[in-house]
Design a protein around this motif. Structure first.
Motif, mmCIF file in Angstrom:
data_model
loop_
_atom_site.group_PDB
_atom_site.id
_atom_site.type_symbol
_atom_site.label_atom_id
_atom_site.label_comp_id
_atom_site.label_asym_id
_atom_site.label_seq_id
_atom_site.Cartn_x
_atom_site.Cartn_y
_atom_site.Cartn_z
ATOM 1 N N VAL A 1 95.315 29.848 116.109
ATOM 2 C CA VAL A 1 95.535 28.667 115.279
ATOM 3 C C VAL A 1 97.001 28.735 114.886
ATOM 4 C CG1 VAL A 1 94.931 27.423 113.180
ATOM 5 C CG2 VAL A 1 93.173 28.728 114.393
ATOM 6 N N SER A 2 97.834 27.979 115.586
ATOM 7 C CA SER A 2 99.291 28.033 115.408
ATOM 8 C C SER A 2 99.759 29.459 115.650
ATOM 9 C CB SER A 2 99.699 27.531 114.033
ATOM 10 O OG SER A 2 99.320 26.193 113.856
ATOM 11 N N ASN A 3 100.444 30.067 114.685
ATOM 12 C CA ASN A 3 100.921 31.438 114.826
ATOM 13 C C ASN A 3 99.945 32.460 114.253
ATOM 14 O OD1 ASN A 3 103.322 30.858 116.153
ATOM 15 N ND2 ASN A 3 104.416 30.519 114.247
ATOM 16 N N TYR A 4 98.742 32.038 113.952
ATOM 17 C CA TYR A 4 97.739 32.921 113.368
ATOM 18 C C TYR A 4 96.630 33.203 114.378
ATOM 19 C CZ TYR A 4 100.021 32.281 108.917
ATOM 20 O OH TYR A 4 100.953 32.291 107.914
ATOM 21 N N ARG A 5 96.008 34.356 114.215
ATOM 22 C CA ARG A 5 94.903 34.754 115.077
ATOM 23 C C ARG A 5 93.681 35.053 114.216
ATOM 24 N NH1 ARG A 5 98.479 32.953 117.538
ATOM 25 N NH2 ARG A 5 99.566 33.822 119.303
ATOM 26 N N ILE A 6 92.519 34.681 114.716
ATOM 27 C CA ILE A 6 91.249 34.949 114.049
ATOM 28 C C ILE A 6 90.464 35.888 114.955
ATOM 29 C CG2 ILE A 6 89.124 33.957 113.148
ATOM 30 C CD1 ILE A 6 90.718 31.287 112.886
ATOM 31 N N ILE A 7 90.112 37.063 114.429
ATOM 32 C CA ILE A 7 89.361 38.064 115.176
ATOM 33 C C ILE A 7 87.912 38.010 114.675
ATOM 34 C CG2 ILE A 7 89.157 40.512 115.779
ATOM 35 C CD1 ILE A 7 91.837 39.305 116.634
ATOM 36 N N TYR A 8 86.970 37.885 115.608
ATOM 37 C CA TYR A 8 85.572 37.755 115.216
ATOM 38 C C TYR A 8 84.645 38.315 116.279
ATOM 39 C CZ TYR A 8 85.510 33.733 118.395
ATOM 40 O OH TYR A 8 85.611 32.932 119.499
ATOM 41 N N GLU A 9 83.402 38.575 115.878
ATOM 42 C CA GLU A 9 82.360 39.026 116.789
ATOM 43 C C GLU A 9 81.243 37.995 116.807
ATOM 44 O OE1 GLU A 9 81.496 43.478 117.066
ATOM 45 O OE2 GLU A 9 82.109 43.185 114.974
ATOM 46 N N VAL A 10 80.563 37.905 117.945
ATOM 47 C CA VAL A 10 79.450 36.969 118.092
ATOM 48 C C VAL A 10 78.189 37.773 118.378
ATOM 49 C CG1 VAL A 10 78.513 35.051 119.428
ATOM 50 C CG2 VAL A 10 80.964 35.186 119.004
ATOM 51 N N PHE A 11 77.143 37.494 117.618
ATOM 52 C CA PHE A 11 75.842 38.107 117.830
ATOM 53 C C PHE A 11 74.876 37.000 118.238
ATOM 54 C CE2 PHE A 11 78.120 40.592 114.670
ATOM 55 C CZ PHE A 11 78.092 41.861 115.253
ATOM 56 N N ASP A 12 74.704 36.838 119.558
ATOM 57 C CA ASP A 12 73.890 35.741 120.086
ATOM 58 C C ASP A 12 72.408 35.889 119.761
ATOM 59 O OD1 ASP A 12 75.928 34.158 121.316
ATOM 60 O OD2 ASP A 12 76.070 35.666 122.894
ATOM 61 N N GLY B 1 90.114 28.331 124.904
ATOM 62 C CA GLY B 1 91.244 29.165 124.521
ATOM 63 C C GLY B 1 90.862 30.481 123.882
ATOM 64 N N TYR B 2 89.559 30.759 123.730
ATOM 65 C CA TYR B 2 89.170 32.044 123.142
ATOM 66 C C TYR B 2 89.443 33.159 124.145
ATOM 67 C CZ TYR B 2 84.979 33.006 125.906
ATOM 68 O OH TYR B 2 84.113 33.331 126.923
ATOM 69 N N LYS B 3 89.639 34.378 123.655
ATOM 70 C CA LYS B 3 89.859 35.524 124.536
ATOM 71 C C LYS B 3 88.971 36.670 124.093
ATOM 72 C CE LYS B 3 93.861 34.409 126.753
ATOM 73 N NZ LYS B 3 94.870 34.854 127.596
ATOM 74 N N LYS B 4 88.415 37.370 125.060
ATOM 75 C CA LYS B 4 87.669 38.604 124.789
ATOM 76 C C LYS B 4 88.694 39.696 124.566
ATOM 77 C CE LYS B 4 83.912 41.369 125.356
ATOM 78 N NZ LYS B 4 84.194 42.312 124.308
ATOM 79 N N LEU B 5 88.518 40.483 123.522
ATOM 80 C CA LEU B 5 89.471 41.541 123.222
ATOM 81 C C LEU B 5 89.230 42.748 124.115
ATOM 82 C CD1 LEU B 5 89.450 41.419 119.330
ATOM 83 C CD2 LEU B 5 91.142 40.455 120.877
ATOM 84 N N LYS B 6 90.299 43.421 124.481
ATOM 85 C CA LYS B 6 90.209 44.643 125.273
ATOM 86 C C LYS B 6 90.295 45.832 124.329
ATOM 87 C CE LYS B 6 92.444 42.550 129.226
ATOM 88 N NZ LYS B 6 93.587 42.566 130.126
ATOM 89 N N GLY B 7 89.484 46.836 124.580
ATOM 90 C CA GLY B 7 89.540 48.043 123.780
ATOM 91 C C GLY B 7 88.703 47.997 122.517
ATOM 92 N N ARG B 8 88.115 46.861 122.194
ATOM 93 C CA ARG B 8 87.230 46.740 121.039
ATOM 94 C C ARG B 8 86.330 45.540 121.242
ATOM 95 N NH1 ARG B 8 91.161 44.671 116.127
ATOM 96 N NH2 ARG B 8 89.306 43.940 115.105
#
Length: 83
Positions: free
Chosen positions: A55-66, A41-48
């Motif tokens: 999580v319910s009506n909340y969103r968590i924005i994060y970056e991954v550094f592999d 269910g994760y999504k890659k953001l467009k434009g950034r």
């Protein structure tokens, strides 16, 4: 391999203002990113750079550094306010 989680001060302040039961669900979702930074269910953001999870009506924005095994939680919030 487990990723290290970092949470920015802005995200911590927002999380402190969220009431139960959402607080526990969001906290659990953030720490589960250590085992799987790209859960179902994760999504890659467009434009950034970054990703988002719901999580319910909340969103968590994060970056991954592999390359350094790091997940940086940038911000979180209610879906009407986060974008």
């Amino acid at each position: 391999m487990a990723y290290q989680i970092t949470i920015r001060k802005r995200a911590v302040k927002i999380l402190e203002d969220i009431n139960e039961p959402f607080y526990s669900k969001i906290k659990k979702a953030v720490y589960s990113l250590a085992d799987n930074p790209r859960p179902t269910g994760y999504k890659k953001l467009k434009g950034r750079n970054g990703y988002r999870i719901r999580v319910s009506n909340y969103r968590i924005i994060y970056e991954v550094f592999d390359d350094v095994l790091l997940v940086d939680v940038i911000t979180l919030g209610h879906r009407k306010d986060i974008y």
